[in-house]
Write an enzyme that holds these catalytic residues in place. Structure first.
Site, PDB file in Angstrom:
ATOM      1  CG  ASN A   1       4.317  -1.535   5.163  1.00  0.00           C
ATOM      2  OD1 ASN A   1       5.430  -1.863   5.538  1.00  0.00           O
ATOM      3  ND2 ASN A   1       3.340  -2.417   5.086  1.00  0.00           N
TER       4      ASN A   1
ATOM      5  CB  CYS B   1      -3.746   1.873   7.050  1.00  0.00           C
ATOM      6  SG  CYS B   1      -3.475   3.406   7.962  1.00  0.00           S
ATOM      7  NE  ARG B   2      -4.606   1.459   1.801  1.00  0.00           N
ATOM      8  CZ  ARG B   2      -4.400   2.092   0.675  1.00  0.00           C
ATOM      9  NH1 ARG B   2      -5.283   2.002  -0.302  1.00  0.00           N
ATOM     10  NH2 ARG B   2      -3.314   2.812   0.491  1.00  0.00           N
ATOM     11  CB  SER B   3       0.066  -3.485   2.811  1.00  0.00           C
ATOM     12  OG  SER B   3       0.959  -2.580   3.400  1.00  0.00           O
TER      13      SER B   3
ATOM     14  CG  ASP C   1      -5.219   5.077   2.670  1.00  0.00           C
ATOM     15  OD1 ASP C   1      -5.241   4.662   3.851  1.00  0.00           O
ATOM     16  OD2 ASP C   1      -4.182   5.452   2.100  1.00  0.00           O
TER      17      ASP C   1
ATOM     18  CB  CYS D   1      -0.995  -0.034   1.161  1.00  0.00           C
ATOM     19  SG  CYS D   1      -0.280   0.047   2.808  1.00  0.00           S
TER      20      CYS D   1
HETATM   21  P1  4NP Z   1      -1.854   2.914   4.024  1.00  0.00           P
HETATM   22  O1  4NP Z   1      -2.432   4.337   4.520  1.00  0.00           O
HETATM   23  O2  4NP Z   1      -1.296   3.163   2.639  1.00  0.00           O
HETATM   24  O3  4NP Z   1      -3.056   2.012   3.985  1.00  0.00           O
HETATM   25  O4  4NP Z   1      -0.819   2.519   5.039  1.00  0.00           O
HETATM   26  C1  4NP Z   1      -1.659   5.502   4.593  1.00  0.00           C
HETATM   27  C2  4NP Z   1      -0.834   5.701   5.666  1.00  0.00           C
HETATM   28  C3  4NP Z   1      -0.102   6.881   5.759  1.00  0.00           C
HETATM   29  C4  4NP Z   1      -0.222   7.849   4.769  1.00  0.00           C
HETATM   30  C5  4NP Z   1      -1.040   7.634   3.684  1.00  0.00           C
HETATM   31  C6  4NP Z   1      -1.760   6.462   3.599  1.00  0.00           C
HETATM   32  N1  4NP Z   1       0.504   9.073   4.879  1.00  0.00           N
HETATM   33  O5  4NP Z   1       0.347   9.944   4.003  1.00  0.00           O
HETATM   34  O6  4NP Z   1       1.293   9.250   5.814  1.00  0.00           O
END
Ligand code: 4NP
Length: 158
Positions: free
Chosen positions: A12, A14-16, A128, A9
């Site tokens: 790294n 939240c989702r993955s 997300d 994702c």
């Molecule tokens: P993820 O979500 O891709 O599912 O881990 C996010 C986590 C952090 C950020 C964006 C998306 N960020 O911009 O810090």
């Protein structure tokens, strides 16, 4: 035969990592954990070394799924040679992964989107929760998709 799965994702956190923890849990239940390794990575570098997001941890805790020792890391082109399945949580992650892989792609590597596992949902991306805050819905998709992926790997390994 062995297989390996990498979920990718953006951050790294939240989702993955949620998919990594759920997939490992399901593989254990299916007695496939000795044959299949699981990891996750992000295309962005803001959270390197951090544990999963609190929302992801709460969701995993609520379902008795371990995320012990998991820390955010960056996706790298060499992952393409190392993993048999690279599963991208959204369309942008997939485009970024394909661009980063470039010539490093190997014929054994399968890059696809997580929601390709659930075509009946009719939605291309895992939304997300870093922005939506809806970790419950992501867990629902992740669990369903990972169950499908376990069955796909089981059949590919035969
Ligand atoms: P993820 O979500 O891709 O599912 O881990 C996010 C986590 C952090 C950020 C964006 C998306 N960020 O911009 O810090």
């Amino acid at each position: 035969m062995q297989a390996s799965v990498l979920f990718v994702c953006l951050g790294n956190i939240c989702r993955s990592p949620m998919a990594e923890a759920v997939m490992r849990h399901l593989l254990k239940e299916a007695s496939l954990d000795a044959q299949v390794t699981v990891d996750s990575a992000g295309t962005g570098d803001w959270h390197l070394g951090h544990p999963p997001h609190e929302g992801t941890r709460q969701e995993l805790d609520a379902h008795g799924i371990s995320y012990e020792g998991m820390r955010a890391r960056l996706f790298r082109a060499e992952d393409a040679a190392e993993f048999s399945y690279i599963v991208c949580m959204d369309s942008k992650n997939e485009a970024d992964v394909k661009e980063l892989i470039g010539a490093a792609s190997s014929p054994q590597t399968k890059v696809f989107k997580f929601m390709d596992l659930l075509p009946e949902r009719g939605t291309p991306d895992v939304p997300d929760p870093y922005y939506t805050g809806n970790f419950d819905y992501v867990y629902e998709l992740v669990k369903e998709g990972c169950e499908r992926l376990v069955e796909r790997i089981r059949s590919d390994l035969q």
